[in-house]
Design an enzyme around this catalytic site. Structure first.
Site, short mmCIF file in Angstrom:
data_model
loop_
_atom_site.label_atom_id
_atom_site.label_comp_id
_atom_site.label_asym_id
_atom_site.label_seq_id
_atom_site.Cartn_x
_atom_site.Cartn_y
_atom_site.Cartn_z
N ASP A 173 3.23 -0.96 -8.70
CA ASP A 173 1.86 -0.48 -8.83
C ASP A 173 1.84 0.81 -9.63
OD1 ASP A 173 -1.07 -0.89 -7.72
OD2 ASP A 173 -0.65 1.26 -7.56
N GLU B 146 -0.81 4.18 -10.98
CA GLU B 146 -2.09 4.88 -11.06
C GLU B 146 -2.23 5.40 -12.49
OE1 GLU B 146 -4.18 4.69 -8.64
OE2 GLU B 146 -2.73 3.80 -7.26
N HIS C 251 -4.77 3.61 -3.54
CA HIS C 251 -4.74 4.38 -4.78
C HIS C 251 -3.61 5.41 -4.83
CE1 HIS C 251 -8.36 2.36 -5.97
NE2 HIS C 251 -9.00 2.80 -4.91
N ASP D 273 0.55 1.27 -2.50
CA ASP D 273 -0.08 0.04 -2.99
C ASP D 273 0.96 -1.01 -3.38
OD1 ASP D 273 -2.60 0.98 -2.53
OD2 ASP D 273 -3.09 1.40 -4.62
#
Length: 235
Positions: A9, A11, A146, A151
């Site tokens: 994952d 961001e 987030h 995540d």
């Protein structure tokens, strides 16, 4: 179904891999269905992130200023990923950002992946939302939304629950991840000099690092400044 894979994952500063930047990466190695190792890093994007992104992720600009840049982070991540299949929620989104970074550094990066969002759409069409946080709530999976590491682990746990509830061999077959992007060249000396002059003349304090801009980025920023404030006066 896979018992060995790496959940991934990211961001980012926004949703467009061609213009936005990575600010955090999280990867969780799964072996025999269990977490075996975890890799996480903040990434300095070379620009200020928005108040919205700060509020969404809890990541502060001050943290990112001291974080390593993607050129430093990517080789270590590639070593961690090895030859694993990638599992993630909307995994092509995460792959596209990493693919762009890899292409710019001349690092080969071609992966197969499994998308838990596609699986949820197939097996759980009755749910009003198939966001990762909502699916975790549905299955009682604890998560910190987030943040990349959390995540990534949530996606791995969601994958395991879907496999348990919907044992459809064909649905879990990994597929090649494809994102086409061209290598970007760093901004030229002439571009940077012109941009510095525009910034100084119009008294603009940039929220990005001019020295880390690509040619395309420098060109776009220069055009925006000229459109908003005008050109430099002729000598």
């Amino acid at each position: 179904m896979l018992q060995d894979f790496t959940a991934l994952d990211l961001e980012t500063t926004g949703l467009n891999p061609k213009t936005d930047k990575i600010i955090e990466i999280g990867a969780v190695r799964i072996r025999n269905g269990k977490e075996a190792a975890r890799w996480e890093s903040l990434v300095n994007p070379g620009c200020q992130i928005s108040n919205f992104t700060e509020g969404l992720t809890g990541i502060r600009n001050e943290e990112l200023m001291s974080a390593p840049v993607i050129e430093e982070v990517l080789p270590a991540l590639m070593d961690f990923l090895m030859d694993d299949v990638l599992v993630g929620h909307q995994i092509l989104f995460d792959y596209s950002f990493l693919k762009k970074a890899a292409v710019n550094q001349g690092i080969p990066f071609d992966k197969k992946g499994i998308d838990t969002l596609k699986l949820a759409r197939k097996f759980l069409p009755q749910l009003p939302s198939r966001r990762l946080s909502d699916l975790c709530c549905y299955y009682g999976i604890e998560t910190t939304s987030h943040r990349a590491g959390s995540d990534a682990l949530s996606a791995a746990m969601l994958y395991e629950r879907l496999v348990q509830d919907f044992p459809d061999e064909e649905a879990y077959r990994p597929s090649g991840l494809v994102f086409h992007v061209k290598k970007e060249s760093p901004a030229s000396k002439k571009q940077k000099e012109r941009l510095y002059c525009l910034l100084e003349w119009h008294k603009i304090i940039p929220d990005y690092d001019v020295e880390r801009l690509t040619r395309n980025e420098a060109s776009r920023i220069t055009d925006k400044i000229i459109l908003a404030y005008g050109r430099l006066p002729h000598p």
